[in-house]
Design a protein around this motif. Structure first.
Motif, short mmCIF file in Angstrom:
data_model
loop_
_atom_site.label_atom_id
_atom_site.label_comp_id
_atom_site.label_asym_id
_atom_site.label_seq_id
_atom_site.Cartn_x
_atom_site.Cartn_y
_atom_site.Cartn_z
N ASP A 38 13.81 8.17 -29.03
CA ASP A 38 13.70 8.21 -30.48
C ASP A 38 12.36 8.76 -30.98
N LEU A 39 11.30 8.23 -30.49
CA LEU A 39 9.97 8.57 -31.01
C LEU A 39 9.26 9.65 -30.20
N ASN A 40 9.87 10.10 -29.12
CA ASN A 40 9.28 11.12 -28.26
C ASN A 40 7.88 10.76 -27.78
N ILE A 41 7.70 9.49 -27.40
CA ILE A 41 6.43 9.03 -26.85
C ILE A 41 6.43 9.32 -25.36
N PRO A 42 5.38 9.92 -24.83
CA PRO A 42 5.32 10.17 -23.38
C PRO A 42 5.42 8.84 -22.61
N THR A 43 6.17 8.85 -21.51
CA THR A 43 6.36 7.63 -20.74
C THR A 43 5.37 7.48 -19.60
N TRP A 44 4.60 8.52 -19.30
CA TRP A 44 3.68 8.43 -18.16
C TRP A 44 2.63 7.33 -18.32
N PRO A 45 2.13 7.01 -19.54
CA PRO A 45 1.17 5.91 -19.61
C PRO A 45 1.76 4.57 -19.16
N PHE A 46 3.04 4.35 -19.41
CA PHE A 46 3.69 3.13 -18.94
C PHE A 46 3.75 3.12 -17.41
N SER A 47 4.09 4.26 -16.82
CA SER A 47 4.11 4.36 -15.36
C SER A 47 2.71 4.17 -14.79
N LEU A 48 1.71 4.68 -15.48
CA LEU A 48 0.33 4.52 -15.03
C LEU A 48 -0.09 3.06 -15.05
N ILE A 49 0.27 2.34 -16.12
CA ILE A 49 -0.08 0.92 -16.20
C ILE A 49 0.63 0.13 -15.09
N ALA A 50 1.88 0.48 -14.80
CA ALA A 50 2.60 -0.17 -13.70
C ALA A 50 1.90 0.13 -12.37
N TRP A 51 1.49 1.38 -12.18
CA TRP A 51 0.80 1.76 -10.94
C TRP A 51 -0.52 1.01 -10.81
N ILE A 52 -1.25 0.85 -11.89
CA ILE A 52 -2.51 0.09 -11.84
C ILE A 52 -2.23 -1.35 -11.42
N SER A 76 0.83 -1.21 0.00
CA SER A 76 0.00 0.00 0.00
C SER A 76 0.86 1.26 0.00
N VAL A 77 1.90 1.26 0.82
CA VAL A 77 2.82 2.41 0.85
C VAL A 77 3.55 2.53 -0.49
N GLN A 78 3.98 1.40 -1.03
CA GLN A 78 4.63 1.40 -2.35
C GLN A 78 3.70 1.97 -3.41
N THR A 79 2.43 1.61 -3.37
CA THR A 79 1.46 2.10 -4.35
C THR A 79 1.28 3.61 -4.21
N TYR A 80 1.23 4.08 -2.99
CA TYR A 80 1.10 5.52 -2.74
C TYR A 80 2.30 6.27 -3.31
N THR A 81 3.50 5.76 -3.07
CA THR A 81 4.69 6.46 -3.56
C THR A 81 4.85 6.34 -5.07
N LEU A 82 4.41 5.21 -5.63
CA LEU A 82 4.51 5.03 -7.08
C LEU A 82 3.58 6.01 -7.81
N PHE A 83 2.46 6.37 -7.19
CA PHE A 83 1.58 7.35 -7.83
C PHE A 83 2.31 8.68 -8.01
N ASP A 84 3.18 9.03 -7.08
CA ASP A 84 3.98 10.26 -7.22
C ASP A 84 4.87 10.17 -8.45
N LYS A 85 5.41 9.00 -8.73
CA LYS A 85 6.23 8.79 -9.93
C LYS A 85 5.40 9.00 -11.19
N VAL A 86 4.18 8.48 -11.19
CA VAL A 86 3.30 8.67 -12.35
C VAL A 86 3.02 10.16 -12.54
N HIS A 87 2.69 10.84 -11.47
CA HIS A 87 2.37 12.28 -11.54
C HIS A 87 3.59 13.08 -12.01
N THR A 88 4.75 12.79 -11.45
CA THR A 88 5.97 13.52 -11.83
C THR A 88 6.32 13.27 -13.29
N THR A 89 6.20 12.02 -13.73
CA THR A 89 6.50 11.68 -15.13
C THR A 89 5.56 12.43 -16.06
#
Length: 172
Positions: free
Chosen positions: A124-138, A102-115
């Protein structure tokens, strides 16, 4: 045949999604190796995709293994305990796991937000990485939910657990 409830369907879905992410990571590596070996080229952003997919795989893997109880454990104290203490140890260990994830999930959300706010993109392709972080957080959120289901079942319905050796534990 045992009728499946919503929780069992949810658990199976999480496990299938984790398996799909394993396949995506393997496919990314396999295709890139073939392209490099035979065509002297590679997938654009291969490294970034591999890194991001591996992060997703780790968190969905945590979700898949957290419920089943089939991951590596050290049961020296548990093996020496009587039936009452084994149950207490199982509940305590699962509650600790629930707290940590639960604590890990809370802190990982900060990573998603910051990304997202920093607009971090692949090289190379300039694709935003936040969707990958979001899927990991889910995946991490799913781990919390599955651990909560495991805790509830440990306390109220231990016969409904899907531990690899539950039948053996129940016989002791």
């Amino acid at each position: 045949m045992k009728k499946k409830n919503f929780a069992d369907g949810f658990i199976n879905t999480i496990e299938w999604l984790a398996a799909i992410f394993v396949g995506l990571v393997a496919l990314n590596i396999f295709i890139n190796v073939l392209l490099r070996k035979f065509f002297s080229t590679s997938i654009p952003d291969y490294y970034d995709f591999g890194r991001l997919l591996l992060g997703i795989l780790i968190f969905w893997g945590i979700a898949a293994t957290s419920y089943r109880g089939g991951h590596i454990t050290v049961d020296l104290v548990w093996a020496a305990a009587n039936k009452k203490w084994k149950r207490i140890i199982d509940v305590f260990a699962t509650l600790v796991l629930l707290f940590v994830v639960s604590v890990q999930t809370y802190t990982l959300f900060d990573k998603v937000h910051t990304t997202f706010t920093d607009n971090i993109q692949t090289a190379d392709l300039n694709i935003p990485t936040w969707p990958f972080s979001l899927i990991a957080w889910i995946g991490d959120v799913c781990a919390v939910l599955l651990i909560a289901v495991r805790t509830w079942r440990l306390v109220f319905k231990p016969e409904s657990l899907h531990d690899e050796h539950f039948e053996q534990k129940a016989m002791e």
